[in-house]
Design a protein around this motif. Structure first.
Motif, PDB file in Angstrom:
ATOM      1  N   LYS A 229       0.836  -1.202   0.000  1.00  0.00           N
ATOM      2  CA  LYS A 229       0.000   0.000   0.000  1.00  0.00           C
ATOM      3  C   LYS A 229       0.868   1.247   0.000  1.00  0.00           C
ATOM      4  O   LYS A 229       0.579   2.214  -0.691  1.00  0.00           O
ATOM      5  CB  LYS A 229      -0.925  -0.031   1.216  1.00  0.00           C
ATOM      6  CG  LYS A 229      -1.923   1.097   1.223  1.00  0.00           C
ATOM      7  CD  LYS A 229      -2.868   0.931   2.393  1.00  0.00           C
ATOM      8  CE  LYS A 229      -4.009   1.859   2.365  1.00  0.00           C
ATOM      9  NZ  LYS A 229      -3.803   3.219   2.551  1.00  0.00           N
ATOM     10  N   ASP A 230       1.965   1.235   0.756  1.00  0.00           N
ATOM     11  CA  ASP A 230       2.867   2.377   0.801  1.00  0.00           C
ATOM     12  C   ASP A 230       3.504   2.636  -0.568  1.00  0.00           C
ATOM     13  O   ASP A 230       3.655   3.787  -0.983  1.00  0.00           O
ATOM     14  CB  ASP A 230       3.971   2.153   1.845  1.00  0.00           C
ATOM     15  CG  ASP A 230       3.447   2.192   3.269  1.00  0.00           C
ATOM     16  OD1 ASP A 230       2.371   2.777   3.489  1.00  0.00           O
ATOM     17  OD2 ASP A 230       4.127   1.640   4.153  1.00  0.00           O
ATOM     18  N   ILE A 231       3.886   1.583  -1.244  1.00  0.00           N
ATOM     19  CA  ILE A 231       4.493   1.718  -2.570  1.00  0.00           C
ATOM     20  C   ILE A 231       3.501   2.338  -3.541  1.00  0.00           C
ATOM     21  O   ILE A 231       3.828   3.271  -4.277  1.00  0.00           O
ATOM     22  CB  ILE A 231       4.994   0.346  -3.098  1.00  0.00           C
ATOM     23  CG1 ILE A 231       6.174  -0.126  -2.252  1.00  0.00           C
ATOM     24  CG2 ILE A 231       5.375   0.436  -4.566  1.00  0.00           C
ATOM     25  CD1 ILE A 231       6.635  -1.535  -2.577  1.00  0.00           C
ATOM     26  N   PHE A 232       2.261   1.830  -3.510  1.00  0.00           N
ATOM     27  CA  PHE A 232       1.241   2.366  -4.406  1.00  0.00           C
ATOM     28  C   PHE A 232       0.895   3.810  -4.043  1.00  0.00           C
ATOM     29  O   PHE A 232       0.651   4.637  -4.921  1.00  0.00           O
ATOM     30  CB  PHE A 232      -0.010   1.491  -4.409  1.00  0.00           C
ATOM     31  CG  PHE A 232       0.177   0.191  -5.139  1.00  0.00           C
ATOM     32  CD1 PHE A 232       0.542   0.190  -6.478  1.00  0.00           C
ATOM     33  CD2 PHE A 232      -0.002  -1.019  -4.488  1.00  0.00           C
ATOM     34  CE1 PHE A 232       0.721  -0.989  -7.162  1.00  0.00           C
ATOM     35  CE2 PHE A 232       0.183  -2.206  -5.167  1.00  0.00           C
ATOM     36  CZ  PHE A 232       0.538  -2.211  -6.500  1.00  0.00           C
ATOM     37  N   ASP A 233       0.894   4.128  -2.751  1.00  0.00           N
ATOM     38  CA  ASP A 233       0.651   5.509  -2.331  1.00  0.00           C
ATOM     39  C   ASP A 233       1.759   6.428  -2.837  1.00  0.00           C
ATOM     40  O   ASP A 233       1.499   7.537  -3.319  1.00  0.00           O
ATOM     41  CB  ASP A 233       0.557   5.600  -0.800  1.00  0.00           C
ATOM     42  CG  ASP A 233      -0.753   5.064  -0.249  1.00  0.00           C
ATOM     43  OD1 ASP A 233      -1.699   4.883  -1.049  1.00  0.00           O
ATOM     44  OD2 ASP A 233      -0.828   4.826   0.980  1.00  0.00           O
ATOM     45  N   ASN A 234       3.006   5.960  -2.723  1.00  0.00           N
ATOM     46  CA  ASN A 234       4.146   6.749  -3.217  1.00  0.00           C
ATOM     47  C   ASN A 234       4.074   6.938  -4.724  1.00  0.00           C
ATOM     48  O   ASN A 234       4.324   8.034  -5.235  1.00  0.00           O
ATOM     49  CB  ASN A 234       5.474   6.101  -2.830  1.00  0.00           C
ATOM     50  CG  ASN A 234       5.798   6.274  -1.361  1.00  0.00           C
ATOM     51  OD1 ASN A 234       5.279   7.177  -0.713  1.00  0.00           O
ATOM     52  ND2 ASN A 234       6.645   5.404  -0.829  1.00  0.00           N
ATOM     53  N   ILE A 235       3.733   5.889  -5.435  1.00  0.00           N
ATOM     54  CA  ILE A 235       3.607   5.976  -6.902  1.00  0.00           C
ATOM     55  C   ILE A 235       2.480   6.944  -7.256  1.00  0.00           C
ATOM     56  O   ILE A 235       2.616   7.793  -8.140  1.00  0.00           O
ATOM     57  CB  ILE A 235       3.361   4.582  -7.521  1.00  0.00           C
ATOM     58  CG1 ILE A 235       4.624   3.719  -7.386  1.00  0.00           C
ATOM     59  CG2 ILE A 235       2.953   4.712  -8.988  1.00  0.00           C
ATOM     60  CD1 ILE A 235       4.426   2.273  -7.794  1.00  0.00           C
TER      61      ILE A 235
END
Length: 97
Positions: free
Chosen positions: A3-9
């Motif tokens: 979720k953090d990766i997708f939020d950053n992207i």
């Protein structure tokens, strides 16, 4: 973690889109200003042409002109004489054809 990766992207894409939008607006404003400058420069050139015509017409009509401008006005007068001669020659050639 995913979720953090997708939020950053998502934030990165959003920030990039915002930057592109801002830059596009800046480029459009720059183009608008350049167009304004171009239009004003064209207007100034026309004004200079009109001013030159007025000065030459005063020279041709009255012969009164600033001495600094006299050589240019005399050159124009000589060129007008040549133009008239060439037009006469053209007319003569048209009559022969």
């Amino acid at each position: 973690m995913n979720k953090d990766i997708f939020d950053n992207i998502g934030r990165t894409i959003s920030d990039a889109a915002e930057t592109v939008g801002r830059k596009t607006g800046e480029l459009a404003e720059m183009a608008r200003l350049k167009n304004q400058v171009y239009g004003l420069e064209r207007a100034i050139k026309k004004d200079f042409t009109d001013l030159g015509k007025m000065i030459y017409e005063r020279y041709a009509g009255q012969g009164i002109i600033d001495q600094d401008l006299l050589p240019i006005c005399e050159e124009i007068a000589q060129k007008e004489i040549l133009i008239d001669q060439y037009k006469g020659e053209i007319d003569g050639l048209k009559n022969e054809i």
